[in-house]
Design an enzyme around this catalytic site. Structure first.
Site, mmCIF file in Angstrom:
data_model
loop_
_atom_site.group_PDB
_atom_site.id
_atom_site.type_symbol
_atom_site.label_atom_id
_atom_site.label_comp_id
_atom_site.label_asym_id
_atom_site.label_seq_id
_atom_site.Cartn_x
_atom_site.Cartn_y
_atom_site.Cartn_z
ATOM 1 N N CYS A 217 0.806 -1.229 0.000
ATOM 2 C CA CYS A 217 0.000 0.000 0.000
ATOM 3 C C CYS A 217 0.836 1.275 0.000
ATOM 4 C CB CYS A 217 -0.934 0.017 1.215
ATOM 5 S SG CYS A 217 -2.142 -1.312 1.209
ATOM 6 N N SER B 256 -11.170 0.954 3.703
ATOM 7 C CA SER B 256 -10.927 1.674 2.458
ATOM 8 C C SER B 256 -11.648 0.988 1.307
ATOM 9 C CB SER B 256 -9.428 1.736 2.159
ATOM 10 O OG SER B 256 -8.881 0.433 2.066
ATOM 11 N N CYS C 237 0.399 2.339 6.297
ATOM 12 C CA CYS C 237 0.618 0.951 6.691
ATOM 13 C C CYS C 237 0.657 0.073 5.441
ATOM 14 C CB CYS C 237 -0.478 0.474 7.636
ATOM 15 S SG CYS C 237 -2.151 0.638 6.975
ATOM 16 N N ARG D 214 -19.412 9.637 -0.523
ATOM 17 C CA ARG D 214 -20.858 9.685 -0.277
ATOM 18 C C ARG D 214 -21.170 10.913 0.569
ATOM 19 N NH1 ARG D 214 -19.195 4.339 0.343
ATOM 20 N NH2 ARG D 214 -20.149 2.869 -1.120
ATOM 21 N N HIS E 266 -8.819 3.586 -2.293
ATOM 22 C CA HIS E 266 -7.434 3.192 -2.028
ATOM 23 C C HIS E 266 -6.901 2.300 -3.152
ATOM 24 C CE1 HIS E 266 -3.822 1.982 -0.120
ATOM 25 N NE2 HIS E 266 -4.286 1.050 0.695
ATOM 26 N N GLY F 106 1.161 -4.144 3.754
ATOM 27 C CA GLY F 106 1.074 -5.581 3.947
ATOM 28 C C GLY F 106 2.384 -6.174 4.448
ATOM 29 N N GLN G 194 -4.734 -9.577 5.614
ATOM 30 C CA GLN G 194 -4.938 -8.253 6.186
ATOM 31 C C GLN G 194 -6.271 -8.154 6.904
ATOM 32 O OE1 GLN G 194 -4.080 -4.844 3.795
ATOM 33 N NE2 GLN G 194 -2.100 -5.617 3.125
#
Length: 396
Positions: free
Chosen positions: A96, A251, A382, A224, A352, A384, A160
């Site tokens: 990420c 996400s 953060c 939204r 994401h 993986g 995760q």
């Protein structure tokens, strides 16, 4: 006070752009990831006014290097962007944080004197590639970890999804707080969109409606504005029956790209370019791969120490909203005020696209520092496997 760069070469951000973020199988579903990045890079180079032949390298992060993303995306995209055929490119994977790591590597090469200019960023088209066992709650990922790593952890390195539920239990986060943070993310992102805070960052793109008609894509698709708190609270958990993590406080799976032009400050200024920010300090860190999301804490402590700053010196903080517990964990550790944390929402609302998120967040962080006339911003993501990157930038 921040430590100054003692070398002859100072790494700065000349400009930064990103695409609007598309929903999973949404408006950007027909955009090949290489083409999406190519459009982003060509817009960046034109807007920044840099001479393309002066660029020394292109470094791009991609989190899932399979299918259409399995080639050297950086090289293929720069060719698609019309950049010189003499320009090399390389593609990396820091999960990420891939886009953020690309920027850090580019900055390091500039500070070393190896590069004058570099493009760094990331891309991910999650609609178009197999995401594999990334969020599979069923258990260990033998296809990814191999038998030796699994054996070290008694045969169980969690996905995760299962890992974030372990974090929730370890640190005592309740469902109500996670859902409230998710609603906050949508409200802040909607307010930022309405106030046109993202407008100058965005690459002009054409997307598709559900019916396949072409439409100008001028904002992030997943936000939204009228998110219903009761509906968020009613969503089922996705990783554990007795858990707290839902699709609403996680996400969004998304599509997008982002790119930054980095330069040696003296070279850029001599060419008549005006840098927007400098890279003060950056680190990569790692922690427990079972509790995968806690590495943002040591990464942030280390980057502050490296910069010679305290958290009270930081004007804006961006903690990637992979899942709601992650920014809340950071806030608990550092005691930062809610009014400086993820001020324009985050990945829960915006999305994401994992390889590109670091580039998106740095782009937005620089723009928000400018809008407020603020000085320092900190970004941490953060990743993986229990890793994290952290970067501090200073507005110029």
């Amino acid at each position: 006070m921040a430590q100054t760069d003692t070398g002859a070469h100072e790494a700065v951000i000349v400009d930064a752009v990103r695409t609007p973020v598309g929903k999973f199988r949404g408006a950007l579903r027909e955009n090949h990831p290489v083409d999406l990045l190519a459009s982003t890079m060509s817009h960046l180079v034109e807007r920044a006014g840099v001479e393309p032949h002066a660029i020394d390298d292109v470094i791009i992060g991609v989190g899932r290097q399979c299918g259409e993303q399995s080639g050297n995306v950086a090289r293929n995209a720069l060719l698609g962007a019309g950049l010189p055929t003499s320009l090399p490119g390389t593609t990396l994977d820091r999960q990420c944080g891939s886009g953020q790591q690309a920027v850090q590597f580019a900055a390091q090469a500039i500070r070393a004197g190896d590069y004058r200019y570099a493009i760094a960023g990331g891309v991910e088209s999650m609609s178009r590639v197999d995401m594999g066992p990334l969020f599979d709650p069923a258990g260990p990922r033998g296809d990814w970890y191999g038998q030796k790593a699994l054996a070290r952890f008694d045969g169980d390195l969690p996905s995760q999804g299962r890992s974030i539920e372990l974090v929730v239990k370890e640190f005592g986060f309740d469902r109500e707080k996670l859902d409230a943070f998710a609603v906050r993310s949508h409200h802040r992102a909607a307010a930022a969109t309405d106030a046109s805070r993202f407008a100058d960052d965005l690459v002009p793109l054409t997307g598709l409606t559900k019916d396949g008609a072409e439409v100008a894509l001028t904002s992030d698709e997943g936000i939204r504005p009228n998110v219903d708190s009761d509906k968020v609270a009613s969503l089922p958990t996705v990783f554990a029956a007795d858990g707290a993590v839902t699709a609403g406080n996680s996400s969004q799976i998304s599509d997008g790209a982002g790119a930054l032009l980095l330069a040696d400050r003296s070279v850029a200024e001599s060419a008549g370019l005006r840098p927007r920010a400098r890279i003060v300090a950056s680190v990569a860190a790692a922690a427990d791969p079972v509790l995968q999301f806690t590495a943002v804490l040591p990464a942030s402590h280390r980057v502050l120490e490296k910069a010679g700053l305290s958290i009270s010196d930081i004007d804006l903080v961006e903690v990637n909203e992979a899942f709601a517990p992650v920014p809340l964990l950071f806030q608990r550790e550092f005691g930062v005020d809610d009014e400086i944390l993820n001020v324009n929402g985050g990945s829960i609302a915006i999305g994401h696209p994992i390889g590109s998120t670091g580039a998106r967040l740095l782009t937005g962080l620089v723009s928000e520092l400018e809008r407020r006339g603020a000085r320092y911003g900190l970004l941490t993501i953060c990743e993986g496997g229990g890793m994290a990157n952290a970067t501090i930038v200073e507005r110029i």
